[in-house]
Design a protein around this motif. Structure first.
Motif, mmCIF file in Angstrom:
data_model
loop_
_atom_site.group_PDB
_atom_site.id
_atom_site.type_symbol
_atom_site.label_atom_id
_atom_site.label_comp_id
_atom_site.label_asym_id
_atom_site.label_seq_id
_atom_site.Cartn_x
_atom_site.Cartn_y
_atom_site.Cartn_z
ATOM 1 N N THR A 8 0.834 -1.296 -0.004
ATOM 2 C CA THR A 8 0.074 0.075 -0.037
ATOM 3 C C THR A 8 0.945 1.322 -0.035
ATOM 4 O OG1 THR A 8 -1.620 1.410 1.242
ATOM 5 C CG2 THR A 8 -0.382 -0.147 2.550
ATOM 6 N N ASP A 9 0.376 2.288 -0.663
ATOM 7 C CA ASP A 9 0.958 3.656 -0.333
ATOM 8 C C ASP A 9 0.795 4.274 1.003
ATOM 9 O OD1 ASP A 9 -1.453 4.773 -0.699
ATOM 10 O OD2 ASP A 9 -1.291 5.829 -2.437
ATOM 11 N N GLY A 10 -0.137 3.498 1.625
ATOM 12 C CA GLY A 10 -0.431 4.124 3.091
ATOM 13 C C GLY A 10 -1.412 5.069 3.083
ATOM 14 N N SER A 11 -2.057 5.821 2.070
ATOM 15 C CA SER A 11 -3.032 6.748 1.711
ATOM 16 C C SER A 11 -4.369 6.317 2.621
ATOM 17 C CB SER A 11 -3.279 7.409 0.579
ATOM 18 O OG SER A 11 -3.496 6.340 -0.503
ATOM 19 N N ASN A 12 -4.489 4.787 2.442
ATOM 20 C CA ASN A 12 -5.795 4.598 3.077
ATOM 21 C C ASN A 12 -5.912 3.913 4.441
ATOM 22 O OD1 ASN A 12 -4.514 2.297 2.076
ATOM 23 N ND2 ASN A 12 -6.248 1.143 1.269
ATOM 24 N N LEU A 13 -4.556 4.077 5.187
ATOM 25 C CA LEU A 13 -4.435 3.526 6.419
ATOM 26 C C LEU A 13 -4.741 4.599 7.603
ATOM 27 C CD1 LEU A 13 -1.344 1.581 5.795
ATOM 28 C CD2 LEU A 13 -3.688 0.758 5.686
ATOM 29 N N GLU A 14 -5.304 4.147 8.593
ATOM 30 C CA GLU A 14 -5.566 4.821 9.797
ATOM 31 C C GLU A 14 -4.361 4.135 10.943
ATOM 32 O OE1 GLU A 14 -9.153 5.827 11.244
ATOM 33 O OE2 GLU A 14 -10.033 5.577 9.411
ATOM 34 N N LYS A 15 -3.804 5.309 11.604
ATOM 35 C CA LYS A 15 -2.987 4.762 12.591
ATOM 36 C C LYS A 15 -3.718 4.576 13.698
ATOM 37 C CE LYS A 15 1.135 6.253 15.011
ATOM 38 N NZ LYS A 15 2.170 7.392 15.460
ATOM 39 N N VAL A 16 -3.238 3.593 14.558
ATOM 40 C CA VAL A 16 -3.959 2.964 15.647
ATOM 41 C C VAL A 16 -3.433 3.719 16.918
ATOM 42 C CG1 VAL A 16 -4.351 1.161 17.504
ATOM 43 C CG2 VAL A 16 -4.840 0.827 14.930
ATOM 44 N N ASP A 17 -4.099 4.345 17.736
ATOM 45 C CA ASP A 17 -3.663 5.134 18.855
ATOM 46 C C ASP A 17 -3.398 4.289 19.887
ATOM 47 O OD1 ASP A 17 -2.879 6.850 20.940
ATOM 48 O OD2 ASP A 17 -4.563 8.242 20.687
ATOM 49 N N PRO A 18 -2.289 4.026 20.404
ATOM 50 C CA PRO A 18 -2.003 2.903 21.719
ATOM 51 C C PRO A 18 -2.650 3.410 22.979
ATOM 52 C CG PRO A 18 0.122 3.707 21.013
ATOM 53 C CD PRO A 18 -1.029 4.419 19.882
ATOM 54 N N ASN A 19 -2.646 4.920 22.865
ATOM 55 C CA ASN A 19 -3.303 5.627 24.181
ATOM 56 C C ASN A 19 -5.004 5.187 24.603
ATOM 57 O OD1 ASN A 19 -0.758 6.798 24.746
ATOM 58 N ND2 ASN A 19 -1.100 8.067 23.296
ATOM 59 N N LEU A 20 -5.487 4.944 23.422
ATOM 60 C CA LEU A 20 -6.882 4.713 23.835
ATOM 61 C C LEU A 20 -7.117 3.202 24.444
ATOM 62 C CD1 LEU A 20 -8.419 5.926 20.240
ATOM 63 C CD2 LEU A 20 -8.327 6.943 22.528
ATOM 64 N N GLY A 21 -6.290 2.339 24.243
ATOM 65 C CA GLY A 21 -6.269 1.049 24.985
ATOM 66 C C GLY A 21 -5.342 0.343 24.149
ATOM 67 N N PRO A 22 -5.405 -1.288 24.571
ATOM 68 C CA PRO A 22 -4.473 -2.165 24.164
ATOM 69 C C PRO A 22 -4.738 -2.217 22.720
ATOM 70 C CG PRO A 22 -5.496 -3.062 26.119
ATOM 71 C CD PRO A 22 -6.183 -1.792 25.926
ATOM 72 N N LEU A 23 -3.348 -2.398 21.934
ATOM 73 C CA LEU A 23 -3.797 -2.276 20.460
ATOM 74 C C LEU A 23 -4.702 -3.484 19.942
ATOM 75 C CD1 LEU A 23 -0.072 -1.925 19.576
ATOM 76 C CD2 LEU A 23 -1.722 -0.388 19.171
ATOM 77 N N SER A 24 -4.804 -4.610 20.572
ATOM 78 C CA SER A 24 -5.846 -5.594 20.419
ATOM 79 C C SER A 24 -7.078 -4.996 20.433
ATOM 80 C CB SER A 24 -5.728 -6.814 21.213
ATOM 81 O OG SER A 24 -6.084 -6.345 22.521
ATOM 82 N N THR A 25 -7.594 -3.907 20.970
ATOM 83 C CA THR A 25 -9.050 -3.328 20.933
ATOM 84 C C THR A 25 -9.177 -2.856 19.717
ATOM 85 O OG1 THR A 25 -8.214 -1.311 21.945
ATOM 86 C CG2 THR A 25 -8.713 -3.174 23.522
ATOM 87 N N ALA A 26 -8.307 -2.583 18.910
ATOM 88 C CA ALA A 26 -8.551 -2.164 17.229
ATOM 89 C C ALA A 26 -8.948 -3.057 16.631
ATOM 90 C CB ALA A 26 -7.116 -1.513 16.859
ATOM 91 N N LEU A 27 -9.166 -4.360 16.984
ATOM 92 C CA LEU A 27 -9.684 -5.272 16.104
ATOM 93 C C LEU A 27 -11.012 -5.719 16.936
ATOM 94 C CD1 LEU A 27 -6.576 -7.619 15.525
ATOM 95 C CD2 LEU A 27 -7.855 -5.992 13.933
ATOM 96 N N GLY A 28 -11.363 -5.131 17.877
ATOM 97 C CA GLY A 28 -12.594 -5.379 18.667
ATOM 98 C C GLY A 28 -13.425 -4.187 18.955
ATOM 99 N N ILE A 29 -13.475 -4.064 20.329
ATOM 100 C CA ILE A 29 -14.432 -3.049 20.851
ATOM 101 C C ILE A 29 -14.300 -1.511 20.342
ATOM 102 C CG2 ILE A 29 -13.098 -2.437 22.874
ATOM 103 C CD1 ILE A 29 -16.765 -2.713 22.703
ATOM 104 N N LEU A 30 -12.795 -1.361 20.021
ATOM 105 C CA LEU A 30 -12.631 -0.035 19.445
ATOM 106 C C LEU A 30 -12.543 0.221 17.971
ATOM 107 C CD1 LEU A 30 -10.213 1.580 22.085
ATOM 108 C CD2 LEU A 30 -12.554 1.732 21.978
ATOM 109 N N GLY A 31 -12.742 -1.039 17.189
ATOM 110 C CA GLY A 31 -12.572 -1.535 15.835
ATOM 111 C C GLY A 31 -13.891 -1.648 15.379
ATOM 112 N N MET A 32 -13.911 -2.246 13.973
ATOM 113 C CA MET A 32 -14.966 -2.471 13.218
ATOM 114 C C MET A 32 -16.252 -3.174 14.049
ATOM 115 S SD MET A 32 -17.028 -4.921 11.533
ATOM 116 C CE MET A 32 -16.031 -6.153 11.324
ATOM 117 N N PRO A 33 -15.865 -4.339 14.916
ATOM 118 C CA PRO A 33 -17.008 -4.851 15.544
ATOM 119 C C PRO A 33 -17.793 -3.929 16.519
ATOM 120 C CG PRO A 33 -15.021 -6.276 15.456
ATOM 121 C CD PRO A 33 -14.582 -4.749 15.014
#
Length: 173
Positions: A8-33
């Motif tokens: 990817t050229d990176g233009s369609n990516l969003e950086k995950v903020d580790p200050n919001l919670g554990p990185l794994s939450t980006a795949l669960g409660i703070l992510g799409m689900p």
């Protein structure tokens, strides 16, 4: 298996903020689900205190969040549909659902009637197929149905018969 790399050229990516919670939450409660559950509830289902909410695939990534939000924030009676006794225990003991049904055991419509004696005010649809046909029998007037998925239909190989319950939708609406 997990994908290990992408191009990817990176233009369609969003950086995950580790200050919001554990990185794994980006795949669960703070992510799409989590976002799917939250906005589907708040913008479409709009549950009210004391209503009965039925969630199919209740132990899944989205269904588990739906049930917890409806129970803990909206003070609803929450019933889950799952596919094993272990999942029944999980959604009731760990997630706080009021009741759960193992759809693989016994007559589903009878189990739904027992678990939802006042009918269903909100149905969170993740499965489709025959399960939905049975749920529609118990929808209350002014009920809401959030169609999030239809896992029973995805790999069926043939188009399902339907829609079978349009008159029930008019009656319940």
């Amino acid at each position: 298996p997990w994908q290990e790399c992408i191009l990817t050229d990176g233009s369609n990516l969003e950086k995950v903020d580790p200050n919001l919670g554990p990185l794994s939450t980006a795949l669960g409660i703070l992510g799409m689900p989590g976002m799917t559950a939250y906005f589907g509830i708040e913008d479409i289902a709009k549950p009210k205190d004391g209503e009965t909410v039925l969630v199919s695939s209740a132990s899944g990534a989205v269904g588990s969040v739906v049930g917890q939000i409806c129970k803990k924030i909206h003070k609803c009676r929450v019933v889950g549909i799952v596919g094993s006794d272990e999942k029944v225990d999980y959604v009731t003991s760990r997630l706080g659902f009021d009741a759960a049904i193992n759809y693989k055991k016994g007559d589903l419509l009878e189990q739904l009637r027992a678990a939802c004696p006042q009918g269903i005010d909100v149905y969170w649809e993740n499965v489709g197929g025959d399960m939905t046909d049975k749920v529609f029998e118990l929808l209350n007037r002014n009920s809401r149905v959030v169609v999030c998925g239809a896992i029973a239909e995805y790999n069926r190989g043939q188009v399902s018969t339907g829609p079978r319950h349009l008159l029930k939708m008019i009656e319940a609406g």
